[in-house]
Design a protein around this motif. Structure first.
Motif, PDB file in Angstrom:
ATOM      1  N   ALA A   6      44.755  31.990  33.557  1.00 23.49           N
ATOM      2  CA  ALA A   6      43.887  32.545  34.597  1.00 23.49           C
ATOM      3  C   ALA A   6      42.534  32.865  33.982  1.00 23.49           C
ATOM      4  CB  ALA A   6      44.503  33.800  35.209  1.00 23.49           C
ATOM      5  N   ALA A   7      41.545  32.059  34.310  1.00 21.03           N
ATOM      6  CA  ALA A   7      40.184  32.260  33.814  1.00 21.03           C
ATOM      7  C   ALA A   7      39.251  32.360  35.012  1.00 21.03           C
ATOM      8  CB  ALA A   7      39.754  31.101  32.911  1.00 21.03           C
ATOM      9  N   PRO A   8      38.429  33.398  35.105  1.00 27.21           N
ATOM     10  CA  PRO A   8      37.621  33.599  36.310  1.00 27.21           C
ATOM     11  C   PRO A   8      36.566  32.532  36.541  1.00 27.21           C
ATOM     12  CG  PRO A   8      37.019  35.173  34.608  1.00 27.21           C
ATOM     13  CD  PRO A   8      38.253  34.482  34.132  1.00 27.21           C
ATOM     14  N   PHE A   9      36.210  31.770  35.492  1.00 25.92           N
ATOM     15  CA  PHE A   9      35.202  30.724  35.660  1.00 25.92           C
ATOM     16  C   PHE A   9      35.818  29.395  36.106  1.00 25.92           C
ATOM     17  CE2 PHE A   9      36.182  31.560  31.177  1.00 25.92           C
ATOM     18  CZ  PHE A   9      36.868  30.394  30.839  1.00 25.92           C
ATOM     19  N   ILE A  10      37.147  29.356  36.296  1.00 34.10           N
ATOM     20  CA  ILE A  10      37.783  28.155  36.822  1.00 34.10           C
ATOM     21  C   ILE A  10      38.106  28.385  38.290  1.00 34.10           C
ATOM     22  CG2 ILE A  10      39.729  26.564  36.654  1.00 34.10           C
ATOM     23  CD1 ILE A  10      39.912  27.132  33.711  1.00 34.10           C
ATOM     24  N   HIS A  11      37.305  27.795  39.132  1.00 28.11           N
ATOM     25  CA  HIS A  11      37.467  27.904  40.589  1.00 28.11           C
ATOM     26  C   HIS A  11      37.941  26.589  41.181  1.00 28.11           C
ATOM     27  CE1 HIS A  11      36.608  28.361  44.833  1.00 28.11           C
ATOM     28  NE2 HIS A  11      35.633  27.476  44.770  1.00 28.11           N
ATOM     29  N   ASP A  12      37.400  25.485  40.666  1.00 24.05           N
ATOM     30  CA  ASP A  12      37.732  24.150  41.150  1.00 24.05           C
ATOM     31  C   ASP A  12      38.310  23.357  39.981  1.00 24.05           C
ATOM     32  OD1 ASP A  12      37.778  21.495  41.999  1.00 24.05           O
ATOM     33  OD2 ASP A  12      35.994  21.721  43.241  1.00 24.05           O
ATOM     34  N   ILE A  34      45.645  28.403  36.908  1.00 20.35           N
ATOM     35  CA  ILE A  34      45.608  29.040  38.231  1.00 20.35           C
ATOM     36  C   ILE A  34      44.146  29.294  38.596  1.00 20.35           C
ATOM     37  CG2 ILE A  34      46.453  30.939  39.631  1.00 20.35           C
ATOM     38  CD1 ILE A  34      48.637  29.146  38.359  1.00 20.35           C
ATOM     39  N   PRO A  35      43.598  28.595  39.583  1.00 23.56           N
ATOM     40  CA  PRO A  35      42.162  28.754  39.898  1.00 23.56           C
ATOM     41  C   PRO A  35      41.860  30.073  40.592  1.00 23.56           C
ATOM     42  CG  PRO A  35      43.206  27.270  41.461  1.00 23.56           C
ATOM     43  CD  PRO A  35      44.248  27.593  40.437  1.00 23.56           C
ATOM     44  N   ARG A  36      40.639  30.515  40.424  1.00 21.14           N
ATOM     45  CA  ARG A  36      40.141  31.709  41.107  1.00 21.14           C
ATOM     46  C   ARG A  36      39.803  31.364  42.554  1.00 21.14           C
ATOM     47  NH1 ARG A  36      36.764  36.515  39.868  1.00 21.14           N
ATOM     48  NH2 ARG A  36      35.061  36.651  41.371  1.00 21.14           N
ATOM     49  N   ALA A  37      40.034  32.295  43.451  1.00 19.60           N
ATOM     50  CA  ALA A  37      39.823  32.030  44.876  1.00 19.60           C
ATOM     51  C   ALA A  37      38.352  31.813  45.216  1.00 19.60           C
ATOM     52  CB  ALA A  37      40.388  33.179  45.707  1.00 19.60           C
ATOM     53  N   HIS A  38      37.451  32.551  44.553  1.00 21.00           N
ATOM     54  CA  HIS A  38      36.029  32.460  44.857  1.00 21.00           C
ATOM     55  C   HIS A  38      35.256  32.250  43.558  1.00 21.00           C
ATOM     56  CE1 HIS A  38      37.124  34.020  48.787  1.00 21.00           C
ATOM     57  NE2 HIS A  38      37.700  35.046  48.192  1.00 21.00           N
ATOM     58  N   PRO A  39      34.152  31.495  43.581  1.00 18.42           N
ATOM     59  CA  PRO A  39      33.369  31.278  42.359  1.00 18.42           C
ATOM     60  C   PRO A  39      32.884  32.597  41.768  1.00 18.42           C
ATOM     61  CG  PRO A  39      32.665  29.789  44.109  1.00 18.42           C
ATOM     62  CD  PRO A  39      33.593  30.785  44.736  1.00 18.42           C
ATOM     63  N   ASN A  65      48.777  35.738  41.369  1.00 19.73           N
ATOM     64  CA  ASN A  65      49.101  34.308  41.445  1.00 19.73           C
ATOM     65  C   ASN A  65      49.556  33.776  40.086  1.00 19.73           C
ATOM     66  OD1 ASN A  65      48.318  34.405  44.120  1.00 19.73           O
ATOM     67  ND2 ASN A  65      46.305  33.492  43.764  1.00 19.73           N
ATOM     68  N   ALA A  66      48.902  34.255  39.016  1.00 24.05           N
ATOM     69  CA  ALA A  66      49.256  33.785  37.677  1.00 24.05           C
ATOM     70  C   ALA A  66      50.673  34.213  37.291  1.00 24.05           C
ATOM     71  CB  ALA A  66      48.245  34.309  36.660  1.00 24.05           C
ATOM     72  N   ALA A  69      53.393  32.278  39.332  1.00 23.91           N
ATOM     73  CA  ALA A  69      53.552  30.849  39.032  1.00 23.91           C
ATOM     74  C   ALA A  69      54.137  30.573  37.652  1.00 23.91           C
ATOM     75  CB  ALA A  69      52.196  30.142  39.154  1.00 23.91           C
ATOM     76  N   THR A  70      54.169  31.572  36.780  1.00 25.60           N
ATOM     77  CA  THR A  70      54.605  31.291  35.413  1.00 25.60           C
ATOM     78  C   THR A  70      56.119  31.264  35.273  1.00 25.60           C
ATOM     79  OG1 THR A  70      54.268  31.847  33.089  1.00 25.60           O
ATOM     80  CG2 THR A  70      54.634  33.690  34.600  1.00 25.60           C
ATOM     81  N   GLU A  71      56.558  30.423  34.348  1.00 21.89           N
ATOM     82  CA  GLU A  71      57.969  30.398  33.965  1.00 21.89           C
ATOM     83  C   GLU A  71      58.151  31.017  32.582  1.00 21.89           C
ATOM     84  OE1 GLU A  71      59.272  26.364  34.228  1.00 21.89           O
ATOM     85  OE2 GLU A  71      58.429  26.091  36.238  1.00 21.89           O
ATOM     86  N   GLY A  72      57.038  31.496  32.023  1.00 23.30           N
ATOM     87  CA  GLY A  72      57.105  32.100  30.698  1.00 23.30           C
ATOM     88  C   GLY A  72      56.137  33.254  30.558  1.00 23.30           C
ATOM     89  N   GLY A  73      54.866  32.949  30.235  1.00 15.26           N
ATOM     90  CA  GLY A  73      53.864  33.987  30.037  1.00 15.26           C
ATOM     91  C   GLY A  73      52.545  33.645  30.699  1.00 15.26           C
TER      92      GLY A  73
END
Length: 342
Positions: A6-12, A34-39, A65-66, A69-73
């Motif tokens: 989960a990185a806030p700069f990944i939106h798309d 896991i993308p961020r909902a808003h830029p 969301n992160a 969705a994870t099966e580990g960490g």
């Protein structure tokens, strides 16, 4: 082991890249981004450095969301997401391994904000910080074992060199906003009458009067900042020393070094972890007009020295500040957490 990122700069996912995932060697770990909902808003153009209520809601949803969705960490980037994941862990009572990468809070607040930070971050397994001093600072602030904090240099992807140093109309570039000491810089360049371009935000320049040799265009984008850094004969990163400041200036320094540019920076706030004085750049004492004048004058009049420092900086940065180096370091952390979780 499976990890969500989960990185806030990944939106798309199509345009924002995969962060360090392609640079993590081997196939021991699997990743889902896991993308961020808003830029994410541009930090330099914000009216306030504080995270507002609406942004916190976005971070909390991103963290939820992160975890879901994870099966580990989970691997988070930036402190707000680490806190968001920590809160979601406690709400859901789901204890999973969490790595908080690029954990830099700027300054450590007290009172209620400190209590909230301690409450939300107590279950984070590893904090990756980008100056050595932060290991001690955050351990004390969060009342957590120092062993949970690990210094790894800030990394930057390879930056294409699209512009040469402007030798026809040479200038000094000062790029960035966080805790910058533009007052000392302006005094120094005025003494030397050096043409200087400052690429920063209005908050960092508030109340300052520019000498005739300086200009500070507002609102320029990242690509223009990189062009300025490449065309400048000197990149200078003057920073104000402050015990409350955890780190400042590293992003600008690493970018300049990755581009093979000669850098002058203040010896404070963790900058000394990045520049080897006289080999990969020059380090001056903070708030020293005399020291900055001497360093600027030396580099301005010695192209051979500029070239040597820039060449050394580029090689050193490729070895220590690259995505490949960071990917190897993150892989080692994930291996350790997987082993300790069994």
């Amino acid at each position: 082991m499976h990890w969500t990122v989960a990185a806030p700069f990944i939106h798309d996912l199509k345009t924002d890249g995969e962060w360090l995932v392609p640079h993590i060697p081997g196939d021991r770990h699997q990743f889902s981004i896991i993308p961020r909902a808003h830029p994410l808003a541009n930090w330099h153009n914000r009216s306030s450095s504080a995270t507002d209520y609406q942004e916190w809601l976005t971070y909390l949803q991103h963290g939820k969301n992160a975890i879901k969705a994870t099966e580990g960490g989970v691997v988070t980037v930036f402190p707000q997401l680490a806190s968001a994941v920590g809160i979601q862990q406690r709400v859901s009572r789901k204890r999973i391994p969490v790595v908080a990468w690029l954990f830099n809070v700027g300054t450590c607040p007290s009172g209620m904000r400190r209590w909230l930070a301690q409450a939300s971050l107590q279950d984070i397994d590893r904090f990756v910080v980008h100056t050595r001093r932060e290991c001690h600072i955050y351990s004390q602030w969060l009342n957590l074992p120092k062993e949970r904090f690990e210094f790894l240099p800030y990394q930057v992807s390879a930056i294409p060199i699209t512009h040469e140093e402007n030798t026809t109309q040479p200038f000094v570039a000062a790029i960035g906003s966080a805790h910058r000491d533009f007052s000392t810089l302006l005094t120094a360049i005025a003494q030397l009458n050096l043409p200087t371009i400052i690429a920063s935000g209005p908050r960092a320049l508030a109340g300052l009067e520019l000498p005739a040799c300086a200009q500070a265009p507002l609102g320029i984008g990242k690509a223009e900042c990189l062009q300025l850094a490449q065309e400048a004969c000197i990149n200078v990163v003057p920073v104000v020393p402050n015990e409350r400041v955890t780190a400042a200036g590293q992003v600008t320094i690493v970018e300049a070094m990755r581009m093979g540019r000669a850098v002058i920076a203040s010896r404070c706030n963790g900058i000394e972890d990045y520049i080897i004085h006289g080999e990969t750049g020059l380090v001056v004492e903070p708030q020293s007009v005399e020291g900055l004048v001497q360093a600027l004058d030396l580099l301005w009049n010695d192209q051979e020295l500029r070239n040597r420092l820039g060449h050394n900086a580029m090689q050193y940065a490729a070895q220590h500040f690259s995505d490949e180096a960071a990917g190897r370091a993150l892989s080692k952390i994930l291996d350790e957490l997987e082993e300790s979780s069994h």
